[in-house]
Design an enzyme around this catalytic site. Structure first.
Site, PDB file in Angstrom:
ATOM      1  N   HIS A  60       0.855  -1.191   0.000  1.00 29.76           N
ATOM      2  CA  HIS A  60       0.000   0.000   0.000  1.00 29.76           C
ATOM      3  C   HIS A  60       0.889   1.238   0.000  1.00 29.76           C
ATOM      4  O   HIS A  60       2.113   1.163   0.121  1.00 29.76           O
ATOM      5  CB  HIS A  60      -0.955   0.016   1.200  1.00 29.76           C
ATOM      6  CG  HIS A  60      -0.322   0.363   2.518  1.00 29.76           C
ATOM      7  ND1 HIS A  60      -0.987   1.019   3.520  1.00 29.76           N
ATOM      8  CD2 HIS A  60       0.921   0.147   3.009  1.00 29.76           C
ATOM      9  CE1 HIS A  60      -0.196   1.188   4.562  1.00 29.76           C
ATOM     10  NE2 HIS A  60       0.973   0.666   4.281  1.00 29.76           N
TER      11      HIS A  60
ATOM     12  N   CYS B  99       6.003   6.849   3.684  1.00 29.60           N
ATOM     13  CA  CYS B  99       4.832   5.979   3.497  1.00 29.60           C
ATOM     14  C   CYS B  99       3.981   6.384   2.297  1.00 29.60           C
ATOM     15  O   CYS B  99       3.036   5.696   1.943  1.00 29.60           O
ATOM     16  CB  CYS B  99       3.985   5.936   4.764  1.00 29.60           C
ATOM     17  SG  CYS B  99       4.807   5.054   6.109  1.00 29.60           S
TER      18      CYS B  99
ATOM     19  N   HIS C 266       4.981   0.383  -0.602  1.00 30.78           N
ATOM     20  CA  HIS C 266       5.742  -0.502   0.280  1.00 30.78           C
ATOM     21  C   HIS C 266       4.808  -1.593   0.780  1.00 30.78           C
ATOM     22  O   HIS C 266       3.593  -1.497   0.652  1.00 30.78           O
ATOM     23  CB  HIS C 266       6.355   0.282   1.456  1.00 30.78           C
ATOM     24  CG  HIS C 266       5.345   0.901   2.361  1.00 30.78           C
ATOM     25  ND1 HIS C 266       4.656   2.047   2.036  1.00 30.78           N
ATOM     26  CD2 HIS C 266       4.903   0.529   3.583  1.00 30.78           C
ATOM     27  CE1 HIS C 266       3.827   2.357   3.023  1.00 30.78           C
ATOM     28  NE2 HIS C 266       3.961   1.434   3.976  1.00 30.78           N
TER      29      HIS C 266
ATOM     30  N   HIS D  98       3.717  -4.801   3.754  1.00 30.86           N
ATOM     31  CA  HIS D  98       3.706  -5.232   5.156  1.00 30.86           C
ATOM     32  C   HIS D  98       3.290  -6.695   5.223  1.00 30.86           C
ATOM     33  O   HIS D  98       2.544  -7.182   4.371  1.00 30.86           O
ATOM     34  CB  HIS D  98       2.687  -4.441   5.986  1.00 30.86           C
ATOM     35  CG  HIS D  98       2.995  -3.001   6.146  1.00 30.86           C
ATOM     36  ND1 HIS D  98       3.956  -2.534   7.015  1.00 30.86           N
ATOM     37  CD2 HIS D  98       2.460  -1.899   5.552  1.00 30.86           C
ATOM     38  CE1 HIS D  98       3.998  -1.213   6.959  1.00 30.86           C
ATOM     39  NE2 HIS D  98       3.097  -0.807   6.073  1.00 30.86           N
TER      40      HIS D  98
ATOM     41  N   HIS E 204      -1.852 -10.352  -0.900  1.00 28.97           N
ATOM     42  CA  HIS E 204      -1.002 -10.190  -2.089  1.00 28.97           C
ATOM     43  C   HIS E 204      -1.588  -9.227  -3.122  1.00 28.97           C
ATOM     44  O   HIS E 204      -1.449  -9.440  -4.329  1.00 28.97           O
ATOM     45  CB  HIS E 204      -0.665 -11.548  -2.705  1.00 28.97           C
ATOM     46  CG  HIS E 204       0.419 -12.253  -1.956  1.00 28.97           C
ATOM     47  ND1 HIS E 204       0.172 -12.964  -0.802  1.00 28.97           N
ATOM     48  CD2 HIS E 204       1.752 -12.317  -2.170  1.00 28.97           C
ATOM     49  CE1 HIS E 204       1.314 -13.454  -0.347  1.00 28.97           C
ATOM     50  NE2 HIS E 204       2.291 -13.078  -1.145  1.00 28.97           N
TER      51      HIS E 204
ATOM     52  N   GLU F 164       0.525  -3.512  11.497  1.00 27.89           N
ATOM     53  CA  GLU F 164       1.314  -3.362  10.279  1.00 27.89           C
ATOM     54  C   GLU F 164       2.786  -3.621  10.540  1.00 27.89           C
ATOM     55  O   GLU F 164       3.572  -3.735   9.611  1.00 27.89           O
ATOM     56  CB  GLU F 164       1.090  -2.004   9.626  1.00 27.89           C
ATOM     57  CG  GLU F 164       1.633  -0.829  10.364  1.00 27.89           C
ATOM     58  CD  GLU F 164       1.489   0.453   9.564  1.00 27.89           C
ATOM     59  OE1 GLU F 164       0.499   0.630   8.826  1.00 27.89           O
ATOM     60  OE2 GLU F 164       2.392   1.297   9.679  1.00 27.89           O
TER      61      GLU F 164
END
Length: 125
Positions: free
Chosen positions: A14, A23, A27, A29, A67, A113
């Protein structure tokens, strides 16, 4: 009152739109989702709900997230896929599951996260 908690995981990418910082870039998580339920009556086996049934209900939602780039799927193509919004989304999806009735209530959904950062959502006061 009985309380049960399960944890499931999903992996997804996201980015946070209009965020001033790293952010804002794509990237990923390894998200951890913690679901907490409660109720007062056990079934004939002595269970509030079978952990397997609860995990099945939660995993139906995880399939929609796992995914993916969250920014590309509903509702996160319209709202930022923050941990807060993800927790609320999962809660609202899960509350509609047939496993919840007058005896089995959804208390909260917490989304991690990272090992040290989580957001929770509930509709309780």
């Amino acid at each position: 009152m009985f309380e049960l908690t399960i944890n499931v995981n999903f992996e997804a990418a996201h980015y946070i739109n209009n965020y001033s910082g790293k952010c804002s870039r794509l990237h990923g998580h390894n998200w951890k989702v913690e679901v907490n339920i409660y109720g007062s009556t056990l079934d004939e086996l002595g269970m509030l709900i079978d952990f397997r049934d609860l995990k099945t209900a939660v995993n139906k939602i995880m399939i929609k997230l796992d995914h993916y780039c969250l920014n590309e799927i509903e509702p996160f193509c319209k709202i930022n896929p923050t941990a807060e919004n993800i927790a609320k989304y999962i809660y609202e999806q899960l509350i509609e599951a047939e496993e919840f009735d007058q005896n089995v209530k959804l208390r909260s959904v917490r989304v991690w996260e990272s090992l040290n950062s989580a957001a929770a959502y509930s509709q309780e006061a």
